[in-house]
Scaffold this active site. Structure first.
Site, PDB file in Angstrom:
ATOM      1  N   GLY A  17     116.855   4.039  72.960  1.00 18.72           N
ATOM      2  CA  GLY A  17     117.472   4.845  72.059  1.00 18.72           C
ATOM      3  C   GLY A  17     118.180   6.311  72.144  1.00 18.72           C
ATOM      4  O   GLY A  17     117.578   6.354  74.073  1.00 18.72           O
ATOM      5  N   VAL A  65     105.732  -3.810  71.399  1.00 19.99           N
ATOM      6  CA  VAL A  65     105.097  -2.475  72.139  1.00 19.99           C
ATOM      7  C   VAL A  65     104.089  -2.960  70.671  1.00 19.99           C
ATOM      8  O   VAL A  65     102.726  -2.066  71.348  1.00 19.99           O
ATOM      9  CB  VAL A  65     105.498  -1.396  72.465  1.00 19.99           C
ATOM     10  CG1 VAL A  65     106.172  -1.464  73.359  1.00 19.99           C
ATOM     11  CG2 VAL A  65     106.256  -0.800  70.553  1.00 19.99           C
ATOM     12  N   ASN A  91     107.163   6.850  74.325  1.00 27.15           N
ATOM     13  CA  ASN A  91     108.474   7.046  73.775  1.00 27.15           C
ATOM     14  C   ASN A  91     108.604   6.030  72.628  1.00 27.15           C
ATOM     15  O   ASN A  91     109.546   6.418  71.622  1.00 27.15           O
ATOM     16  CB  ASN A  91     109.001   7.178  74.718  1.00 27.15           C
ATOM     17  CG  ASN A  91     110.683   8.350  74.162  1.00 27.15           C
ATOM     18  OD1 ASN A  91     111.018   8.553  73.198  1.00 27.15           O
ATOM     19  ND2 ASN A  91     111.736   6.349  74.307  1.00 27.15           N
ATOM     20  N   ASP A  97     109.648   6.683  55.854  1.00 22.03           N
ATOM     21  CA  ASP A  97     109.387   8.074  55.251  1.00 22.03           C
ATOM     22  C   ASP A  97     109.281   7.649  54.316  1.00 22.03           C
ATOM     23  O   ASP A  97     110.288   6.893  53.594  1.00 22.03           O
ATOM     24  CB  ASP A  97     111.110   9.198  55.513  1.00 22.03           C
ATOM     25  CG  ASP A  97     110.636   9.604  57.142  1.00 22.03           C
ATOM     26  OD1 ASP A  97     109.256   9.453  58.048  1.00 22.03           O
ATOM     27  OD2 ASP A  97     111.355  11.084  56.755  1.00 22.03           O
ATOM     28  N   GLY A 152     106.107  13.519  52.914  1.00 17.86           N
ATOM     29  CA  GLY A 152     106.714  12.853  52.906  1.00 17.86           C
ATOM     30  C   GLY A 152     106.615  11.437  54.290  1.00 17.86           C
ATOM     31  O   GLY A 152     107.508  10.422  55.008  1.00 17.86           O
ATOM     32  N   TYR A 156     103.611   8.873  59.441  1.00 18.55           N
ATOM     33  CA  TYR A 156     104.708   8.961  61.154  1.00 18.55           C
ATOM     34  C   TYR A 156     103.243  10.252  61.261  1.00 18.55           C
ATOM     35  O   TYR A 156     103.035  10.677  62.496  1.00 18.55           O
ATOM     36  CB  TYR A 156     105.238   9.590  60.995  1.00 18.55           C
ATOM     37  CG  TYR A 156     106.347  10.312  61.806  1.00 18.55           C
ATOM     38  CD1 TYR A 156     106.874   9.308  62.744  1.00 18.55           C
ATOM     39  CD2 TYR A 156     106.397  11.691  62.854  1.00 18.55           C
ATOM     40  CE1 TYR A 156     107.583   9.754  63.820  1.00 18.55           C
ATOM     41  CE2 TYR A 156     107.954  11.891  63.113  1.00 18.55           C
ATOM     42  CZ  TYR A 156     108.591  10.687  63.999  1.00 18.55           C
ATOM     43  OH  TYR A 156     108.720  11.453  65.202  1.00 18.55           O
ATOM     44  N   PRO A 186     108.759  17.362  70.745  1.00 17.67           N
ATOM     45  CA  PRO A 186     109.748  17.347  70.600  1.00 17.67           C
ATOM     46  C   PRO A 186     109.574  17.756  68.769  1.00 17.67           C
ATOM     47  O   PRO A 186     108.982  17.036  68.234  1.00 17.67           O
ATOM     48  CB  PRO A 186     110.732  16.339  70.542  1.00 17.67           C
ATOM     49  CG  PRO A 186     109.753  15.608  71.321  1.00 17.67           C
ATOM     50  CD  PRO A 186     108.165  15.600  71.450  1.00 17.67           C
ATOM     51  N   GLY A 187     110.898  19.209  68.189  1.00 15.77           N
ATOM     52  CA  GLY A 187     110.940  19.272  67.186  1.00 15.77           C
ATOM     53  C   GLY A 187     112.035  18.250  67.169  1.00 15.77           C
ATOM     54  O   GLY A 187     112.544  17.625  66.873  1.00 15.77           O
ATOM     55  N   ILE A 189     115.714  16.950  67.178  1.00 13.75           N
ATOM     56  CA  ILE A 189     116.618  16.542  67.777  1.00 13.75           C
ATOM     57  C   ILE A 189     116.948  15.629  67.294  1.00 13.75           C
ATOM     58  O   ILE A 189     117.153  14.916  66.242  1.00 13.75           O
ATOM     59  CB  ILE A 189     115.380  15.984  69.155  1.00 13.75           C
ATOM     60  CG1 ILE A 189     114.025  16.685  69.542  1.00 13.75           C
ATOM     61  CG2 ILE A 189     116.702  15.908  70.354  1.00 13.75           C
ATOM     62  CD1 ILE A 189     114.250  17.328  70.636  1.00 13.75           C
TER      63      ILE A 189
HETATM   64  N1  CAA Z   1     107.600  19.977  50.259  1.00 10.73           N
HETATM   65  C1  CAA Z   1     107.821  20.106  48.939  1.00 10.73           C
HETATM   66  N2  CAA Z   1     108.178  19.282  47.907  1.00 10.73           N
HETATM   67  C2  CAA Z   1     109.493  19.062  48.260  1.00 10.73           C
HETATM   68  C3  CAA Z   1     109.340  18.597  49.825  1.00 10.73           C
HETATM   69  C4  CAA Z   1     108.936  19.225  50.484  1.00 10.73           C
HETATM   70  N3  CAA Z   1     109.307  19.300  51.700  1.00 10.73           N
HETATM   71  N4  CAA Z   1     110.153  17.949  49.769  1.00 10.73           N
HETATM   72  C5  CAA Z   1     110.295  16.667  48.605  1.00 10.73           C
HETATM   73  N5  CAA Z   1     110.094  17.706  47.501  1.00 10.73           N
HETATM   74  C6  CAA Z   1     109.588  17.074  46.261  1.00 10.73           C
HETATM   75  C7  CAA Z   1     110.618  17.129  45.379  1.00 10.73           C
HETATM   76  O1  CAA Z   1     111.598  18.273  45.521  1.00 10.73           O
HETATM   77  C8  CAA Z   1     110.649  16.497  44.383  1.00 10.73           C
HETATM   78  O2  CAA Z   1     109.943  17.119  42.855  1.00 10.73           O
HETATM   79  P1  CAA Z   1     110.241  16.843  42.052  1.00 10.73           P
HETATM   80  O3  CAA Z   1     109.303  15.656  41.798  1.00 10.73           O
HETATM   81  O4  CAA Z   1     109.195  18.213  40.803  1.00 10.73           O
HETATM   82  O5  CAA Z   1     111.555  16.978  41.497  1.00 10.73           O
HETATM   83  C9  CAA Z   1     109.843  15.453  44.728  1.00 10.73           C
HETATM   84  O6  CAA Z   1     109.033  15.803  45.804  1.00 10.73           O
HETATM   85  C10 CAA Z   1     110.265  14.035  45.583  1.00 10.73           C
HETATM   86  O7  CAA Z   1     109.146  13.005  45.327  1.00 10.73           O
HETATM   87  P2  CAA Z   1     109.990  11.961  45.741  1.00 10.73           P
HETATM   88  O8  CAA Z   1     108.409  10.368  45.757  1.00 10.73           O
HETATM   89  O9  CAA Z   1     110.514  11.539  44.849  1.00 10.73           O
HETATM   90  O10 CAA Z   1     110.021  11.829  46.852  1.00 10.73           O
HETATM   91  P3  CAA Z   1     111.555  11.450  47.630  1.00 10.73           P
HETATM   92  O11 CAA Z   1     111.840   9.620  46.913  1.00 10.73           O
HETATM   93  O12 CAA Z   1     112.331  12.105  46.509  1.00 10.73           O
HETATM   94  O13 CAA Z   1     111.613  11.728  49.124  1.00 10.73           O
HETATM   95  C11 CAA Z   1     111.363  11.808  51.241  1.00 10.73           C
HETATM   96  C12 CAA Z   1     111.175  12.211  49.194  1.00 10.73           C
HETATM   97  C13 CAA Z   1     111.602  10.438  51.728  1.00 10.73           C
HETATM   98  C14 CAA Z   1     110.337  12.772  51.620  1.00 10.73           C
HETATM   99  C15 CAA Z   1     112.915  13.328  51.315  1.00 10.73           C
HETATM  100  O14 CAA Z   1     112.365  14.206  50.857  1.00 10.73           O
HETATM  101  C16 CAA Z   1     112.770  13.001  52.659  1.00 10.73           C
HETATM  102  O15 CAA Z   1     113.263  12.771  53.334  1.00 10.73           O
HETATM  103  N6  CAA Z   1     112.364  14.048  53.494  1.00 10.73           N
HETATM  104  C17 CAA Z   1     112.986  14.219  55.131  1.00 10.73           C
HETATM  105  C18 CAA Z   1     111.212  14.071  55.312  1.00 10.73           C
HETATM  106  C19 CAA Z   1     111.365  14.341  57.105  1.00 10.73           C
HETATM  107  O16 CAA Z   1     111.353  15.265  57.984  1.00 10.73           O
HETATM  108  N7  CAA Z   1     111.463  13.760  57.871  1.00 10.73           N
HETATM  109  C20 CAA Z   1     112.023  13.757  59.531  1.00 10.73           C
HETATM  110  C21 CAA Z   1     112.678  12.368  60.249  1.00 10.73           C
HETATM  111  S1  CAA Z   1     113.336  12.693  61.899  1.00 10.73           S
HETATM  112  C22 CAA Z   1     111.796  12.772  62.858  1.00 10.73           C
HETATM  113  O17 CAA Z   1     110.633  12.904  62.357  1.00 10.73           O
HETATM  114  C23 CAA Z   1     111.541  12.857  64.168  1.00 10.73           C
HETATM  115  C24 CAA Z   1     110.249  13.704  64.569  1.00 10.73           C
HETATM  116  O18 CAA Z   1     109.900  13.574  64.865  1.00 10.73           O
HETATM  117  C25 CAA Z   1     110.718  15.340  64.012  1.00 10.73           C
END
Ligand code: CAA
Length: 249
Positions: A17, A65, A91, A97, A152, A156, A186-187, A189
């Protein structure tokens, strides 16, 4: 400070990765012999060839793994070919999500098995050799979202928080034998995994990072090299945050 790890053998799971590749290169630059595992042979061979073109020679060993016995066979093969493993970087990891109300049992199981069970599956075969030899470094690559939770990411966040529980417990068991166990969190990246997050959400995330940008894979790799070093011998059971100030505690 020049960190040298000459002659040490390092295993980085999920080495091909983006973050894993940077870790493999940084460990090799410090003098390590580096191995990684793979599930997909074709992808791994392509990665190995690409790295070879850049002057890096990495060993690749088959192991899913999530499969305890396969991890045992991998550890045995690495130790036979490269020598005893001194540095283990857990790692390998994934995201799947979804808001909790939509999360399926498969989403939960897959992420827990890949991110958390894997740490047991790999480390169980490697830590005993480290304690017998009186030196070792185990670095568990967690996430800011294991520390603060993330909308979401119930699966994880639970897996990543679990990794640090593992770290703190094992750190107490092996410290007297010259082995340290630490978590690196990490935050956000700049990797493909993070780029999969919808742009509007990613923009909100970046706005929360005091440093004002995503982190780089090289920054994470540099932290791994430091934790693997002799100089880091007094850091044990720690959870090192590397997130640009997005989450402080
Ligand atoms: N806080 C509060 N409300 C939130 C929100 C948040 N952070 N994010 C979405 N919502 C709300 C929306 O506004 C919506 O509200 P309404 O229904 O009132 O309009 C509702 O939640 C949507 O809910 P759903 O169940 O319909 O969710 P969705 O199908 O739209 O998808 C999700 C939600 C998939 C979680 C999408 O928000 C997403 O992808 N979020 C990002 C998650 C994220 O940060 N992942 C990190 C990946 S990288 C990583 O993980 C590496 C690392 O280590 C840092």
């Amino acid at each position: 400070m020049d960190i040298r790890l000459d002659g040490k053998v390092a295993l980085v799971t999920g080495g091909y990765g983006a973050i894993g590749t940077a870790m493999c290169k940084a460990l090799a630059d410090s003098g390590c012999k580096v191995a990684s595992n793979y599930r997909n042979r074709e992808k791994a061979e392509k990665w190995q060839a690409q790295c070879r073109e850049e002057g890096y020679e990495f060993g690749i060993y088959e192991a899913d793994v999530t499969d305890f016995d396969a991890c045992g066979r991998m550890a045995e093969a690495i130790e036979k070919e490269l020598g005893p493993i001194d540095i283990l970087v857990n790692n390998a990891g994934m995201t799947w999500d979804g808001s909790f109300r939509k999360m399926t049992r498969e989403q939960w199981d897959t992420v827990i098995r890949t991110n958390l069970d894997s740490v047991f599956n790999v480390t169980r075969h490697i830590a005993p050799g480290m304690t017998e030899r009186g030196w070792g470094r185990i670095i568990n690559v967690s996430s800011i979202n294991g520390q603060k939770g993330q909308f979401g990411q119930v699966n994880y966040s639970a897996s990543k928080a679990g990794m640090h529980g593992f770290t703190m417990a094992l750190a107490q068991e092996v410290a007297r034998k010259g082995v340290t166990v630490n978590t690196l969190s990490p935050g956000y990246i700049a990797t493909e995994m993070v780029m999969k997050v919808p742009q509007n959400i990613l923009d909100q995330v970046i706005a929360q990072i005091p440093v004002g940008r995503l982190g780089t894979c090289e920054e994470v790799a540099a932290a791994v090299v430091f934790l693997a070093s002799e100089q880091a011998a007094f850091i044990n059971g720690a959870n090192i945050a590397q997130n640009g100030g997005q989450h402080m505690h």
